[in-house]
Design a protein around this motif. Structure first.
Motif, PDB file in Angstrom:
ATOM      1  N   GLU A  64      22.211 -10.997  -0.436  1.00  0.00           N
ATOM      2  CA  GLU A  64      21.841  -9.497  -0.619  1.00  0.00           C
ATOM      3  C   GLU A  64      20.379  -8.998  -1.079  1.00  0.00           C
ATOM      4  O   GLU A  64      20.118  -8.112   0.341  1.00  0.00           O
ATOM      5  N   LEU A  65      19.488  -9.613  -1.805  1.00  0.00           N
ATOM      6  CA  LEU A  65      18.257  -8.936  -1.869  1.00  0.00           C
ATOM      7  C   LEU A  65      17.255  -9.870  -0.780  1.00  0.00           C
ATOM      8  O   LEU A  65      16.334  -9.308  -0.494  1.00  0.00           O
ATOM      9  N   SER A  66      17.993 -11.585  -0.943  1.00  0.00           N
ATOM     10  CA  SER A  66      16.625 -12.018  -0.229  1.00  0.00           C
ATOM     11  C   SER A  66      17.224 -11.212   1.372  1.00  0.00           C
ATOM     12  O   SER A  66      16.528 -11.272   2.437  1.00  0.00           O
ATOM     13  N   SER A  67      18.579 -10.707   2.152  1.00  0.00           N
ATOM     14  CA  SER A  67      17.837  -9.480   3.623  1.00  0.00           C
ATOM     15  C   SER A  67      17.341  -8.210   3.099  1.00  0.00           C
ATOM     16  O   SER A  67      17.112  -7.861   4.066  1.00  0.00           O
ATOM     17  N   GLN A  68      17.614  -7.910   2.242  1.00  0.00           N
ATOM     18  CA  GLN A  68      16.393  -7.180   2.098  1.00  0.00           C
ATOM     19  C   GLN A  68      14.670  -7.015   1.918  1.00  0.00           C
ATOM     20  O   GLN A  68      14.541  -6.744   2.195  1.00  0.00           O
ATOM     21  N   ALA A  69      15.025  -8.191   1.316  1.00  0.00           N
ATOM     22  CA  ALA A  69      13.705  -8.469   1.504  1.00  0.00           C
ATOM     23  C   ALA A  69      13.282  -8.842   2.809  1.00  0.00           C
ATOM     24  O   ALA A  69      12.261  -8.720   3.599  1.00  0.00           O
ATOM     25  N   GLN A  70      13.646  -9.671   3.536  1.00  0.00           N
ATOM     26  CA  GLN A  70      13.606 -10.000   4.826  1.00  0.00           C
ATOM     27  C   GLN A  70      13.208  -8.910   6.097  1.00  0.00           C
ATOM     28  O   GLN A  70      12.789  -8.836   6.426  1.00  0.00           O
ATOM     29  N   HIS A  71      14.310  -7.850   5.645  1.00  0.00           N
ATOM     30  CA  HIS A  71      14.189  -6.641   6.636  1.00  0.00           C
ATOM     31  C   HIS A  71      13.167  -6.257   5.801  1.00  0.00           C
ATOM     32  O   HIS A  71      12.279  -5.195   7.040  1.00  0.00           O
ATOM     33  N   TRP A  72      13.028  -5.490   4.096  1.00  0.00           N
ATOM     34  CA  TRP A  72      11.435  -5.175   4.452  1.00  0.00           C
ATOM     35  C   TRP A  72       9.714  -6.076   5.124  1.00  0.00           C
ATOM     36  O   TRP A  72       8.912  -5.022   5.467  1.00  0.00           O
ATOM     37  N   HIS A  76       7.581  -4.287   7.303  1.00  0.00           N
ATOM     38  CA  HIS A  76       6.182  -4.516   6.659  1.00  0.00           C
ATOM     39  C   HIS A  76       5.584  -4.618   8.527  1.00  0.00           C
ATOM     40  O   HIS A  76       4.174  -4.253   8.254  1.00  0.00           O
ATOM     41  N   GLN A  77       6.472  -6.255   8.469  1.00  0.00           N
ATOM     42  CA  GLN A  77       5.537  -6.569   9.973  1.00  0.00           C
ATOM     43  C   GLN A  77       5.110  -5.334  11.393  1.00  0.00           C
ATOM     44  O   GLN A  77       4.100  -5.594  11.491  1.00  0.00           O
ATOM     45  N   GLU A  78       6.081  -4.912  11.215  1.00  0.00           N
ATOM     46  CA  GLU A  78       5.894  -3.594  12.374  1.00  0.00           C
ATOM     47  C   GLU A  78       5.212  -2.323  11.706  1.00  0.00           C
ATOM     48  O   GLU A  78       4.582  -2.404  13.146  1.00  0.00           O
ATOM     49  N   SER A  79       5.002  -1.935  10.340  1.00  0.00           N
ATOM     50  CA  SER A  79       3.849  -1.052  10.142  1.00  0.00           C
ATOM     51  C   SER A  79       3.167  -1.902  10.629  1.00  0.00           C
ATOM     52  O   SER A  79       1.792  -0.766  10.892  1.00  0.00           O
ATOM     53  N   LYS A  80       2.103  -2.446  10.112  1.00  0.00           N
ATOM     54  CA  LYS A  80       1.019  -3.813  10.265  1.00  0.00           C
ATOM     55  C   LYS A  80       0.629  -3.312  12.053  1.00  0.00           C
ATOM     56  O   LYS A  80      -0.746  -2.506  11.996  1.00  0.00           O
ATOM     57  N   ARG A  81       1.801  -3.398  12.311  1.00  0.00           N
ATOM     58  CA  ARG A  81       1.616  -3.572  14.190  1.00  0.00           C
ATOM     59  C   ARG A  81       0.956  -1.959  14.571  1.00  0.00           C
ATOM     60  O   ARG A  81       0.190  -2.077  15.633  1.00  0.00           O
ATOM     61  N   ALA A  82       2.007  -1.193  14.276  1.00  0.00           N
ATOM     62  CA  ALA A  82       1.506   0.234  14.346  1.00  0.00           C
ATOM     63  C   ALA A  82       0.284   0.877  13.533  1.00  0.00           C
ATOM     64  O   ALA A  82      -0.594   1.354  14.644  1.00  0.00           O
ATOM     65  N   LEU A  83       0.063  -0.257  12.453  1.00  0.00           N
ATOM     66  CA  LEU A  83      -1.481   0.170  11.934  1.00  0.00           C
ATOM     67  C   LEU A  83      -2.364   0.628  12.614  1.00  0.00           C
ATOM     68  O   LEU A  83      -3.129   0.420  13.146  1.00  0.00           O
ATOM     69  N   ALA A  84      -2.500  -0.881  13.350  1.00  0.00           N
ATOM     70  CA  ALA A  84      -3.707  -1.745  13.660  1.00  0.00           C
ATOM     71  C   ALA A  84      -3.532  -1.420  15.337  1.00  0.00           C
ATOM     72  O   ALA A  84      -4.857  -0.916  15.798  1.00  0.00           O
ATOM     73  N   MET A  85      -2.257  -0.931  15.795  1.00  0.00           N
ATOM     74  CA  MET A  85      -2.594   0.269  17.040  1.00  0.00           C
ATOM     75  C   MET A  85      -3.263   1.980  17.096  1.00  0.00           C
ATOM     76  O   MET A  85      -3.650   2.027  17.615  1.00  0.00           O
ATOM     77  N   ARG A  86      -2.712   1.945  15.665  1.00  0.00           N
ATOM     78  CA  ARG A  86      -3.414   3.498  15.687  1.00  0.00           C
ATOM     79  C   ARG A  86      -5.212   3.356  15.656  1.00  0.00           C
ATOM     80  O   ARG A  86      -5.482   3.935  15.635  1.00  0.00           O
ATOM     81  N   GLU A  87      -5.652   2.017  14.699  1.00  0.00           N
ATOM     82  CA  GLU A  87      -6.818   1.656  14.639  1.00  0.00           C
ATOM     83  C   GLU A  87      -7.637   1.512  15.788  1.00  0.00           C
ATOM     84  O   GLU A  87      -9.091   2.378  15.872  1.00  0.00           O
TER      85      GLU A  87
END
Length: 121
Positions: A64-72, A76-87
């Motif tokens: 369960e924790l591994s799944s959560q970590a993978q989800h986070w 995180h990767q999606e947020s990084k991509r969105a942030l790069a686009m915003r920049e």
């Protein structure tokens, strides 16, 4: 002679009965040990089963924790991509803003030049 044989037989019988009593005591002691060992075995089997259940429970929690970590990580990767686009968008906006400021400055200068020419004698 028969009296002696009877006495000998009685002595042998008494000795056999003593031996039998000793053997019965040993059997009782072994039986008690066997019962004790059976009880300990059941106790160990219970502990082993409990340990297996705990291990299964911990394995499920780890999954369960591994799944959560993978989800986070994915988020995180999606947020990084969105942030790069915003920049990138911000850089474009800054360039556009600089261009517009330059255009405004030129337009303001032209208006001021016209006003001076218009008010000059």
């Amino acid at each position: 002679m028969q009296v002696q044989d009877t006495a000998t037989l009685q002595a042998e019988l008494a000795q056999a009965q003593q031996e039998k009593a000793k053997q019965e005591e040993k059997i009782a002691a072994y039986e008690e040990q066997r019962q004790q060992l059976r009880w300990e075995l059941r106790k160990l089997q219970g502990s082993q089963e409990q340990s297996k259940q705990e291990a299964r429970s911990l394995q499920e929690r780890l999954q369960e924790l591994s799944s959560q970590a993978q989800h986070w990580q994915q988020l995180h990767q999606e947020s990084k991509r969105a942030l790069a686009m915003r920049e990138e968008e911000l850089v474009v906006c800054k360039v556009e803003l600089a261009f517009l400021k330059e255009e405004l400055s030129k337009a303001t200068e032209q208006v001021q030049d016209r006003n001076r020419q218009h008010h000059s004698p």
